[in-house]
Scaffold this active site. Structure first.
Site, PDB file in Angstrom:
ATOM      1  N   GLU A 165      -7.980   1.645  -7.521  1.00 52.53           N
ATOM      2  CA  GLU A 165      -6.765   1.213  -8.200  1.00 52.53           C
ATOM      3  C   GLU A 165      -6.975   0.068  -9.188  1.00 52.53           C
ATOM      4  O   GLU A 165      -6.438  -1.030  -9.017  1.00 52.53           O
ATOM      5  CB  GLU A 165      -5.722   0.769  -7.179  1.00 52.53           C
ATOM      6  CG  GLU A 165      -5.382   1.837  -6.165  1.00 52.53           C
ATOM      7  CD  GLU A 165      -4.248   1.414  -5.239  1.00 52.53           C
ATOM      8  OE1 GLU A 165      -3.841   0.255  -5.287  1.00 52.53           O
ATOM      9  OE2 GLU A 165      -3.776   2.258  -4.473  1.00 52.53           O
ATOM     10  N   GLU A 356      -5.397   8.232  -0.877  1.00 54.03           N
ATOM     11  CA  GLU A 356      -4.466   7.421  -0.079  1.00 54.03           C
ATOM     12  C   GLU A 356      -3.059   7.974  -0.211  1.00 54.03           C
ATOM     13  O   GLU A 356      -2.613   8.296  -1.311  1.00 54.03           O
ATOM     14  CB  GLU A 356      -4.392   5.965  -0.570  1.00 54.03           C
ATOM     15  CG  GLU A 356      -5.504   5.079  -0.117  1.00 54.03           C
ATOM     16  CD  GLU A 356      -5.347   3.650  -0.631  1.00 54.03           C
ATOM     17  OE1 GLU A 356      -4.205   3.162  -0.747  1.00 54.03           O
ATOM     18  OE2 GLU A 356      -6.392   3.029  -0.913  1.00 54.03           O
TER      19      GLU A 356
HETATM   20  C1  GCO Z   1      -3.279  -0.072  -2.320  1.00 56.66           C
HETATM   21  C2  GCO Z   1      -4.509  -0.240  -1.576  1.00 56.66           C
HETATM   22  C3  GCO Z   1      -4.308  -0.396  -0.108  1.00 56.66           C
HETATM   23  C4  GCO Z   1      -2.935  -0.824   0.352  1.00 56.66           C
HETATM   24  C5  GCO Z   1      -2.001   0.351   0.501  1.00 56.66           C
HETATM   25  C6  GCO Z   1      -0.610  -0.016   0.999  1.00 56.66           C
HETATM   26  O1  GCO Z   1      -2.922   1.050  -2.609  1.00 56.66           O
HETATM   27  O2  GCO Z   1      -2.624  -1.045  -2.634  1.00 56.66           O
HETATM   28  O3  GCO Z   1      -5.459   0.701  -1.848  1.00 56.66           O
HETATM   29  O4  GCO Z   1      -5.243  -1.377   0.112  1.00 56.66           O
HETATM   30  O5  GCO Z   1      -3.008  -1.461   1.567  1.00 56.66           O
HETATM   31  O6  GCO Z   1      -1.847   0.979  -0.710  1.00 56.66           O
HETATM   32  O7  GCO Z   1       0.012  -0.899   0.130  1.00 56.66           O
END
Ligand code: GCO
Length: 453
Positions: A165, A356
């Site tokens: 990200e 994710e």
């Molecule tokens: C993000 C990260 C994770 C976070 C998850 C929840 O997407 O910000 O990859 O580390 O913990 O997304 O916010």
């Protein structure tokens, strides 16, 4: 069968080093920008930090066993650069390499395919002191780091994700200061965008030249942006925010060009051959997705646009059934489908690894010790249905990694938000599978969504 996912589908969970490992000063690890940030008063809710986190550094075997017990066939985790090359540049720390070697071997012993993220936000502080992502030197430094990774782990791991990200750590790290390193500086932000893009391209080439069989991509958090109101200001703000959030890395890395609204801001950083270097034959795109974002014009924000708070929406959320997770994020499975199809249709039908997706809920422990997180299961059913539909409609989706394996340190929000399918008691560090853990067992067993669970 109609409801089945592809046979070679990767089912797993995702984590990040700083959020779970703890042991922040063990075995030669140096300080990262998140160690600095969390120890600066007022930056994190309740001034909490990841010093211990959930002690995965010492409990990784138990954690991998728990994954193996529900037959997950993959695990996405990130490496702490500060363990492997503590000064950011130069000498390798054998003890840091040894930790990840043991972790990888444990995964392989349990038939779990490791997916390695090189950078999930925990930059060595010593590199930040030299300007961090805003200093162009980092493009070569990151490439050297990536070589060290492939030299040490490329014999046993097939999948590598350069960045997690990048828009999140550049916007929150350099524009609104909400995350480490906590700057509010547009010039640094634009320099960082370009340097991260170049770093990705250089690392890609360096890693492939060491081992041409490994698969490499970048993980982007992408979210359809929709205007908070129909005003022309909000419509324009939505275009702007979509550019910063969704396109500033996806377009250069996967299409070979910067989006129009960004080109003027980054052009002074572009050197000869940069665009060619950035645009590589990536093996996949990693997609993190949680919600769509409603955008508001805001002259006080440096980007002139930002996500709207739910109570700022003039007509409230759409429909009376609109539901939110504990993060205040709207549950909109259709947005997930749309996002995946956007990648398929506008980014050359790439292999897509869903790296994710998940939801935070309060997760109360009942008297009998059970955690019946039915809201989370419901969320997974809906979002996985969107994934299945996208596959049926031709998207080349190869994996689904739930965020996350176990409750952990949620960045600037401290330990308040629980996302895991395994509950962690933050005092005793005891792990207790939630009901959603058993949902995953059934999901993997039948390779289709257990709607009756
Ligand atoms: C993000 C990260 C994770 C976070 C998850 C929840 O997407 O910000 O990859 O580390 O913990 O997304 O916010």
């Amino acid at each position: 069968m109609k409801n089945k996912f592809p046979n070679d589908f990767f089912w797993g969970t995702a984590t990040a080093s700083y959020q779970i490992e703890g042991a922040t000063d063990k075995d030669g690890k140096s300080k990262s920008i998140w160690d600095t940030f969390t120890h600066t008063p007022g930056k994190v809710k309740n001034n909490e930090n990841g010093d211990t986190a959930v002690d995965h550094y010492h409990r990784y075997e138990e954690d991998i066993e728990l994954m193996a017990n529900i037959n997950l066939n993959s695990y996405r985790f990130s490496l702490a650069w500060t363990r492997i090359i503590p000064e950011g540049i130069g000498k390798i720390n054998p003890k840091g390499v040894d930790f990840y070697s043991r972790l990888i071997d444990k995964c392989l012993e349990k038939n779990i395919e490791p997916f390695i993220t090189l950078y999930h936000w925990d930059l060595p502080q010593s590199l930040q002191d030299k300007g961090g992502w805003a200093n162009r030197d980092i493009t070569n430094i990151f490439s050297d780091y990536s070589e060290a990774i492939v030299k040490n782990f490329g014999d046993r791991c097939n999948h590598f994700i350069t960045f997690n990200e990048p828009q999140v750590f550049t916007i929150h790290g350099y524009v609104d200061g909400y995350m480490a390193p906590g700057y509010k500086d547009l010039e640094k932000y634009f320099a960082s965008i370009h340097n991260v893009n170049v770093a990705h391209g250089k690392a890609f080439q360096a890693m492939k030249s060491l081992n041409n069989n490994i698969k490499i991509g970048c993980t982007l958090n992408m979210a359809p942006c929709i205007p908070a109101t129909k005003s022309s200001e909000d419509l324009h703000a939505t275009k702007l925010f979509d550019t910063y959030w969704n396109r500033s890395f996806a377009d250069p890395m996967y299409l070979g060009r910067y989006p129009e609204l960004l080109i003027d801001d980054v052009s002074k950083h572009i050197q000869q051959d940069d665009m060619k270097n950035i645009f590589q034959k990536n093996d996949f795109i990693g997609l993190n997705h949680y919600q769509h974002i409603r955008i508001k014009a805001d002259n006080k924000s440096l980007l002139k646009a930002r996500g709207a708070f739910n109570d700022e929406l003039p007509f409230g959320l759409d429909g009376k059934d609109a539901k939110l997770t504990l993060m205040g994020w709207e549950i909109v499975p259709d947005a997930y489908y749309d996002q995946i199809m956007d990648l398929k249709n506008n980014y050359g039908n790439p292999n897509i690894y869903l790296t994710e997706n998940g939801a935070a809920y309060p997760d109360l422990i009942e008297k009998n010790g059970e955690i019946n997180d039915t809201d989370r299961i419901d969320y997974f059913k809906k979002y996985l249905s969107a994934v299945k539909k996208s596959i049926d409609d031709g998207a080349k989706v190869k994996s689904y990694f739930a965020w996350t394996f176990m409750d952990n340190f949620e960045w600037a929000l401290g330990f308040e938000k629980r996302f895991g399918i395994v509950h962690v008691d933050f005092k005793t560090l005891k792990r207790t599978p939630k009901k959603s853990y058993y949902f995953f067992k059934k999901l993997v067993e039948q390779n289709s969504i257990p709607f009756d669970f």
